[in-house]
Design a protein around this motif. Structure first.
Motif, PDB file in Angstrom:
ATOM      1  N   UNK A 261       0.924  -1.000  -0.118  1.00  0.00           N
ATOM      2  CA  UNK A 261       0.328  -0.533   0.270  1.00  0.00           C
ATOM      3  C   UNK A 261       0.856   1.612   0.105  1.00  0.00           C
ATOM      4  N   UNK A 262       0.153   2.370  -0.511  1.00  0.00           N
ATOM      5  CA  UNK A 262       0.934   3.257  -0.184  1.00  0.00           C
ATOM      6  C   UNK A 262       1.842   4.077   1.323  1.00  0.00           C
ATOM      7  N   UNK A 263       0.585   3.478   2.584  1.00  0.00           N
ATOM      8  CA  UNK A 263       1.457   4.095   3.462  1.00  0.00           C
ATOM      9  C   UNK A 263       2.552   3.151   3.722  1.00  0.00           C
ATOM     10  N   UNK A 264       2.830   1.321   3.722  1.00  0.00           N
ATOM     11  CA  UNK A 264       3.893   0.137   3.674  1.00  0.00           C
ATOM     12  C   UNK A 264       5.376   0.840   2.755  1.00  0.00           C
ATOM     13  N   UNK A 265       4.509   1.660   1.728  1.00  0.00           N
ATOM     14  CA  UNK A 265       5.940   1.465   0.613  1.00  0.00           C
ATOM     15  C   UNK A 265       6.635   3.109   1.414  1.00  0.00           C
ATOM     16  N   UNK A 266       5.496   4.119   2.141  1.00  0.00           N
ATOM     17  CA  UNK A 266       6.011   5.417   2.514  1.00  0.00           C
ATOM     18  C   UNK A 266       7.321   5.382   3.706  1.00  0.00           C
ATOM     19  N   UNK A 267       6.711   4.186   3.633  1.00  0.00           N
ATOM     20  CA  UNK A 267       7.394   3.593   5.957  1.00  0.00           C
ATOM     21  C   UNK A 267       8.421   3.233   5.438  1.00  0.00           C
ATOM     22  N   UNK A 268       8.599   2.735   4.790  1.00  0.00           N
ATOM     23  CA  UNK A 268       9.939   1.579   4.202  1.00  0.00           C
ATOM     24  C   UNK A 268      11.196   2.549   3.662  1.00  0.00           C
ATOM     25  N   UNK A 269      10.490   3.465   3.149  1.00  0.00           N
ATOM     26  CA  UNK A 269      11.840   4.457   2.468  1.00  0.00           C
ATOM     27  C   UNK A 269      11.876   5.621   2.967  1.00  0.00           C
ATOM     28  N   UNK A 270      10.997   6.166   4.665  1.00  0.00           N
ATOM     29  CA  UNK A 270      11.516   6.930   4.376  1.00  0.00           C
ATOM     30  C   UNK A 270      12.697   5.968   6.097  1.00  0.00           C
TER      31      UNK A 270
ATOM     32  N   UNK B  58      21.752   8.206   1.239  1.00  0.00           N
ATOM     33  CA  UNK B  58      20.260   8.578   1.639  1.00  0.00           C
ATOM     34  C   UNK B  58      19.687   8.428  -0.099  1.00  0.00           C
ATOM     35  N   UNK B  59      19.935   8.709  -0.393  1.00  0.00           N
ATOM     36  CA  UNK B  59      19.619   8.026  -1.982  1.00  0.00           C
ATOM     37  C   UNK B  59      19.523   6.887  -1.835  1.00  0.00           C
ATOM     38  N   UNK B  60      20.262   5.822  -1.912  1.00  0.00           N
ATOM     39  CA  UNK B  60      20.234   4.502  -1.877  1.00  0.00           C
ATOM     40  C   UNK B  60      19.464   3.437  -0.678  1.00  0.00           C
ATOM     41  N   UNK B  61      19.359   4.131   0.522  1.00  0.00           N
ATOM     42  CA  UNK B  61      18.669   3.923   1.897  1.00  0.00           C
ATOM     43  C   UNK B  61      17.462   3.762   0.698  1.00  0.00           C
ATOM     44  N   UNK B  62      17.020   5.410   0.105  1.00  0.00           N
ATOM     45  CA  UNK B  62      15.768   5.128  -0.467  1.00  0.00           C
ATOM     46  C   UNK B  62      15.214   4.556  -1.372  1.00  0.00           C
ATOM     47  N   UNK B  63      15.680   3.746  -2.384  1.00  0.00           N
ATOM     48  CA  UNK B  63      16.119   2.820  -3.046  1.00  0.00           C
ATOM     49  C   UNK B  63      15.739   1.604  -2.407  1.00  0.00           C
ATOM     50  N   UNK B  64      16.807   1.497  -1.697  1.00  0.00           N
ATOM     51  CA  UNK B  64      16.666  -0.019  -0.951  1.00  0.00           C
ATOM     52  C   UNK B  64      15.433   0.184  -0.163  1.00  0.00           C
ATOM     53  N   UNK B  65      14.211   0.981   0.667  1.00  0.00           N
ATOM     54  CA  UNK B  65      13.831   0.951   1.465  1.00  0.00           C
ATOM     55  C   UNK B  65      12.612   0.456   0.787  1.00  0.00           C
ATOM     56  N   UNK B  66      12.643   0.913  -0.862  1.00  0.00           N
ATOM     57  CA  UNK B  66      11.394   1.259  -1.698  1.00  0.00           C
ATOM     58  C   UNK B  66      11.412  -0.396  -1.866  1.00  0.00           C
ATOM     59  N   UNK B  67      12.567  -0.553  -2.498  1.00  0.00           N
ATOM     60  CA  UNK B  67      13.001  -2.474  -2.817  1.00  0.00           C
ATOM     61  C   UNK B  67      12.294  -3.418  -1.916  1.00  0.00           C
ATOM     62  N   UNK B  68      12.563  -2.861  -0.705  1.00  0.00           N
ATOM     63  CA  UNK B  68      11.688  -3.758   0.532  1.00  0.00           C
ATOM     64  C   UNK B  68      10.994  -4.095   0.260  1.00  0.00           C
ATOM     65  N   UNK B  69       9.870  -2.341   0.538  1.00  0.00           N
ATOM     66  CA  UNK B  69       8.897  -2.955   0.352  1.00  0.00           C
ATOM     67  C   UNK B  69       8.242  -3.952  -0.742  1.00  0.00           C
ATOM     68  N   UNK B  70       8.150  -3.224  -1.627  1.00  0.00           N
ATOM     69  CA  UNK B  70       7.878  -3.886  -2.992  1.00  0.00           C
ATOM     70  C   UNK B  70       8.195  -5.764  -3.345  1.00  0.00           C
ATOM     71  N   UNK B  71       9.476  -6.100  -2.218  1.00  0.00           N
ATOM     72  CA  UNK B  71       9.417  -7.450  -2.471  1.00  0.00           C
ATOM     73  C   UNK B  71       9.157  -8.210  -1.199  1.00  0.00           C
TER      74      UNK B  71
END
Length: 117
Positions: free
Chosen positions: A59-68, A92-105
Motif C-alpha cells: 500500500x502507499x503507507x507501507x511504501x512511504x514507511x519503508x522509504x523513510x 541516503x538516496x541508496x537507502x531510499x531506493x533500498x526501502x522502496x525495494x524492500x517494500x515491494x519485495x
C-alpha cells in the motif's frame, strides 16, 4: 502404424442417437473469504460480507514507511562509520531506493486487506 479408435459412445435405445458424453464436474466456484470466512465467488475482488479487498503489492503507507526508514537509517549507520560528507547524501538516496525495494519485495503477492468502512 497403429490406429487408435475413438472412445466408444453409447446409443440411445429409444431414438438410436448417440448420447452426450459426460463431462467432468465444474470447478468449485464458491470459496471462503480469508478474512471473515464468508462465502464468496472465486473471482471476486471484494468480499460481499466484510468488504475486504484483494490487493497486490504494498500500500502507499507501507511504501512511504519503508522509504523513510531507508532514507534515515542508512545515513545514520554511515555516520557511525565515516564523517559527514557528500557520501552521506549518496547513502541516503541508496537507502531510499533500498526501502522502496524492500517494500515491494516484501508485499509482492495477492493479499486480502480489510476495508475500513
Amino acid at each position: 502404424m497403429v490406429r487408435l479408435s475413438p472412445l466408444p459412445r453409447q446409443r440411445s435405445v429409444l431414438t438410436g442417437n448417440y448420447l452426450p458424453v459426460p463431462r467432468p464436474p465444474a470447478q468449485e466456484t464458491v470459496v471462503l473469504c480469508p478474512v471473515c470466512r464468508g462465502k464468496m465467488q472465486r473471482t471476486d475482488e471484494e468480499c460481499p460480507n466484510c468488504h475486504a479487498v484483494r490487493h497486490f503489492g504494498p500500500t502507499r503507507r507501507e511504501t512511504v514507511l519503508s522509504a523513510l526508514i531507508g532514507v534515515t537509517g542508512a545515513p545514520a549507520i554511515s555516520l557511525l562509520i565515516i564523517r559527514p560528507s557528500y557520501w552521506t547524501a549518496i547513502v541516503a538516496v541508496v537507502g531510499l531506493l533500498g526501502g522502496f525495494y524492500v517494500a515491494h519485495s516484501r508485499h509482492a503477492s495477492d493479499r486480502w486487506l480489510r476495508n475500513p468502512r
